[in-house]
Design a protein around this motif. Structure first.
Motif, short mmCIF file in Angstrom:
data_model
loop_
_atom_site.label_atom_id
_atom_site.label_comp_id
_atom_site.label_asym_id
_atom_site.label_seq_id
_atom_site.Cartn_x
_atom_site.Cartn_y
_atom_site.Cartn_z
N ALA A 1 0.83 -1.21 0.00
CA ALA A 1 0.00 0.00 0.00
C ALA A 1 0.86 1.25 0.00
O ALA A 1 0.57 2.23 -0.70
CB ALA A 1 -0.93 -0.01 1.21
N MET A 2 1.97 1.23 0.76
CA MET A 2 2.83 2.41 0.86
C MET A 2 3.66 2.62 -0.40
O MET A 2 4.04 3.75 -0.73
CB MET A 2 3.76 2.29 2.07
CG MET A 2 3.04 2.35 3.42
SD MET A 2 1.99 3.81 3.62
CE MET A 2 0.36 3.08 3.31
N ASP A 3 3.95 1.54 -1.12
CA ASP A 3 4.70 1.67 -2.37
C ASP A 3 3.96 2.51 -3.41
O ASP A 3 4.57 3.05 -4.35
CB ASP A 3 5.02 0.29 -2.96
CG ASP A 3 6.14 -0.43 -2.20
OD1 ASP A 3 6.85 0.24 -1.41
OD2 ASP A 3 6.30 -1.65 -2.39
N LYS A 4 2.66 2.65 -3.23
CA LYS A 4 1.86 3.47 -4.14
C LYS A 4 1.93 4.96 -3.78
O LYS A 4 1.35 5.79 -4.46
CB LYS A 4 0.41 2.99 -4.14
CG LYS A 4 0.25 1.56 -4.67
CD LYS A 4 -1.20 1.10 -4.59
CE LYS A 4 -1.34 -0.33 -5.09
NZ LYS A 4 -2.72 -0.84 -4.99
N LYS A 5 2.61 5.25 -2.66
CA LYS A 5 2.84 6.62 -2.19
C LYS A 5 1.54 7.42 -2.00
O LYS A 5 1.32 8.46 -2.66
CB LYS A 5 3.80 7.36 -3.14
CG LYS A 5 5.16 6.70 -3.27
CD LYS A 5 6.14 7.55 -4.05
CE LYS A 5 7.48 6.84 -4.23
NZ LYS A 5 8.10 6.46 -2.94
N PRO A 6 0.69 6.96 -1.10
CA PRO A 6 -0.54 7.72 -0.81
C PRO A 6 -0.23 9.02 -0.08
O PRO A 6 0.78 9.12 0.64
CB PRO A 6 -1.33 6.76 0.08
CG PRO A 6 -0.26 5.95 0.78
CD PRO A 6 0.82 5.77 -0.24
N ASP A 7 -1.07 10.00 -0.24
CA ASP A 7 -0.94 11.26 0.50
C ASP A 7 -1.42 11.11 1.94
O ASP A 7 -0.85 11.72 2.85
CB ASP A 7 -1.74 12.36 -0.19
CG ASP A 7 -1.22 12.68 -1.58
OD1 ASP A 7 -0.01 12.99 -1.69
OD2 ASP A 7 -2.00 12.59 -2.54
N ALA B 1 9.06 4.66 5.14
CA ALA B 1 9.20 6.02 4.64
C ALA B 1 10.62 6.51 4.82
O ALA B 1 11.18 7.17 3.94
CB ALA B 1 8.22 6.94 5.38
N ALA B 2 11.23 6.16 5.96
CA ALA B 2 12.61 6.57 6.21
C ALA B 2 13.56 5.93 5.20
O ALA B 2 14.48 6.57 4.70
CB ALA B 2 13.02 6.20 7.63
N ALA B 3 13.33 4.67 4.90
CA ALA B 3 14.20 3.95 3.96
C ALA B 3 14.07 4.49 2.54
O ALA B 3 15.05 4.55 1.79
CB ALA B 3 13.86 2.46 3.99
#
Length: 440
Positions: free
Chosen positions: A228-234, A256-258
Motif C-alpha cells: 500500500a505504501m509503495d503506491k505513495k498515498p498522500d 518512509a525513512a528507507a
C-alpha cells in the motif's frame, strides 16, 4: 357519604395490611425511593462507575432543585445482564427503573438493548457503544424509539480529520485505507469511504486488510502494508486497536525513512492513545492524528449542572478518559431534561427535543438515537495531544515529513509550528534561488 372506622377496626385493618408481605415490600420500596426521586439502574463496569456517582451525588445534594436519584446501578455481569435488564424494564417489577443504563462496549450494549422489554417507555442509555448497527438495528427494534447514544458512531470517526487534511492539500489527495480484522474497524473504513466519496479533493488509492486484532503483525501483514505504501498515498487511514495500530504506523515510518518519502498525514483509531506501545520507535507517534470522542480542553459548560472539562477531570482524580466523560454526560443530559420537565414519564420526549452544549459536546440526538456531536481529531505534538479538527486546524503540524514530525523526505527541512508559519532552512532556500537563477 361519610366514612368512619372505629379504633378496634382500624387496628385490625393495620394488622391485615402489615401482614401482607407484598404490601409491606411496596411501602418499603416507596420509602426507599423517596418522593419524586428518579430511579436509574443498569449494568456498568466498575472503572466507569465514578462518573455516574459524580452525577448522583450532585443530584442528591441538599438544596438541589433537580429530583434526587435512587440508583440501582450494578457492576457489569454478562451472565445476569439480560435477566436484570428484563426486570428493570418491566412495569410493576420491584426492580423497575425510570432510566436504563447499558454497559460499556458495543456488543454489551447490543445485548442490553436486545433484553429491553418492548413496552418500556423510559430512556435506554447506550453511552458506551459506537457501532452503527446499535442504532440501525438493535435500537430500531424497540417500538418506542427510546435509545440515546453518547458516542459518535464509527462511520463518522475519520470525518473531521479527513476534511481537515483535505483542506491542507491544494491538489487532489490519494488515500490508503488499512483495517484490522474486526467488524467495528470495517464500519470505520466504510464511513471513511463515504466521506472520501463526498470530498472532491480526495480519492481512494487502495484498501487493505491486516489479519490481526490487538496482536503483532504477521510477515504477510507487513507485506500488505508495504504494498500500500509503495503506491505513495498522500493520506493513510488506519482502523484498528492498540497493539496492531502502533506496529502498522511503525512499519509505515520505517518504510518512509528507507525510501526518503512519507505520506502527508496518518489518521489512526487508537493511534496515540497509549504511546508506550510504540516502545523504542515512539518517534513515529509524532504528528499522528487520532479520532476521539471528547475534547478534554474545552471550557464549555451547560446551564444546569455547570461542569466544564476541568471540573470533571478534577472529580475523576485529575484526569479523565473519554469513556468517563461520556458517562458523566449522561447525568448532564438527565439533569437538563428534568430541569425542562420534571415528570420522569416524559423523559424520552424531553431528551428527544434537547439541544444543549456541554463539557462533553453537543447533547442532541437524531431519530435513531445517534448523538449529533462531531468526532474530535487530536494530533500528538511532542508530549501533548492537540485538537486539530473540526476546530483548531491552525494547530495542525503538516505535512508528516517536517522536522517537528518524522523529519525525512523532501519535507525534512521544513519546521511546522503551531505558533508560527513554515520556515525553510537557509541551504534549501539558497539552492532554490540558484535553480531559479540558472533557468534565466
Amino acid at each position: 357519604a361519610n366514612c368512619s372506622i372505629a379504633l378496634p377496626q382500624l387496628a385490625a385493618l393495620q394488622r391485615i395490611m402489615m401482614s401482607s408481605k407484598a404490601f409491606c415490600g411496596a411501602i418499603m420500596a416507596a420509602l426507599a425511593a423517596g418522593s419524586g426521586a428518579v430511579k436509574i439502574g443498569g449494568h456498568v463496569q466498575d472503572k466507569y462507575m465514578s462518573a455516574f456517582k459524580f452525577y448522583i451525588d450532585w443530584a442528591n445534594k441538599a438544596g438541589n432543585a433537580i429530583p434526587d436519584v435512587n440508583s440501582s446501578l450494578k457492576t457489569f455481569d454478562s451472565n445476569t445482564l439480560k435477566t436484570d435488564v428484563a426486570a428493570m424494564t418491566t412495569a410493576g417489577n420491584a426492580a423497575y427503573v425510570d432510566v436504563l443504563v447499558c454497559p460499556y462496549g458495543s456488543q454489551a450494549v447490543k445485548d442490553c438493548v436486545n433484553a429491553v422489554q418492548h413496552a418500556y417507555t423510559g430512556p435506554v442509555i447506550a453511552w458506551g457503544g459506537a457501532a452503527d448497527d446499535i442504532f440501525d438495528a438493535n435500537c430500531a427494534s424497540l417500538p418506542n424509539k427510546n435509545c440515546f447514544g453518547f458516542f459518535t458512531v464509527g462511520s463518522e470517526y475519520t470525518t473531521s480529520g479527513l476534511m481537515a487534511v483535505d483542506g491542507k492539500i491544494a491538489a487532489n489527495a490519494t488515500v490508503a485505507l488499512i483495517a484490522n480484522s474486526n467488524a467495528f474497524s470495517a464500519s470505520v473504513v466504510a464511513g471513511a469511504k463515504t466521506t472520501i466519496a463526498a470530498q472532491p479533493g480526495l480519492t481512494i488509492q487502495s484498501e487493505s486488510a491486516i489479519s490481526v486484532k490487538g496482536k503483532p503483525l504477521t510477515p504477510a501483514d507487513k507485506a500488505t502494508i508495504k504494498a500500500a505504501m509503495d503506491k505513495k498515498p498522500d493520506i493513510v487511514v488506519i482502523a484498528g486497536h492498540n497493539k496492531d495500530v502502533e506496529p502498522t504506523i511503525i512499519e509505515i515510518g520505517k518504510g518512509a525513512a528507507a525510501n526518503a518519502s512519507s505520506p502527508k498525514a496518518i489518521i489512526a483509531t487508537n493511534g496515540i492513545s497509549d504511546i508506550t506501545n510504540f516502545g523504542s520507535d515512539k518517534k513515529y507517534a509524532q504528528c499522528v492524528m487520532m479520532p476521539t470522542q471528547w475534547d478534554s480542553s474545552t471550557a464549555t459548560k451547560d446551564s444546569v449542572v455547570g461542569w466544564d472539562s476541568a471540573t470533571f477531570k478534577t472529580a475523576m482524580g485529575g484526569s479523565a478518559t473519554y469513556q468517563q466523560a461520556s458517562a458523566g454526560a449522561v447525568g448532564v443530559a438527565i439533569a437538563n431534561a428534568l430541569n425542562t420537565e420534571a415528570d420522569v414519564t416524559k423523559l424520552v420526549a424531553t431528551m428527544k427535543a434537547m439541544d444543549v452544549n456541554s463539557f462533553y459536546g453537543k447533547l442532541k440526538w437524531d431519530a435513531k438515537g445517534r448523538i449529533a456531536k462531531p468526532m474530535i481529531t487530536q494530533q500528538l505534538q511532542a508530549t501533548t495531544r492537540k485538537v486539530v479538527a473540526p476546530a483548531g486546524m491552525t494547530n495542525m503540524k503538516f505535512p508528516l515529513g517536517v522536522q517537528d514530525c518524522w523529519n525525512f523526505g523532501s519535507e525534512r527541512a521544513i519546521t511546522a509550528s503551531s505558533a508560527s508559519p513554515m520556515v525553510v532552512s537557509l541551504p534549501i532556500f539558497l539552492s532554490v534561488i540558484s535553480a531559479v537563477m540558472l533557468k534565466k
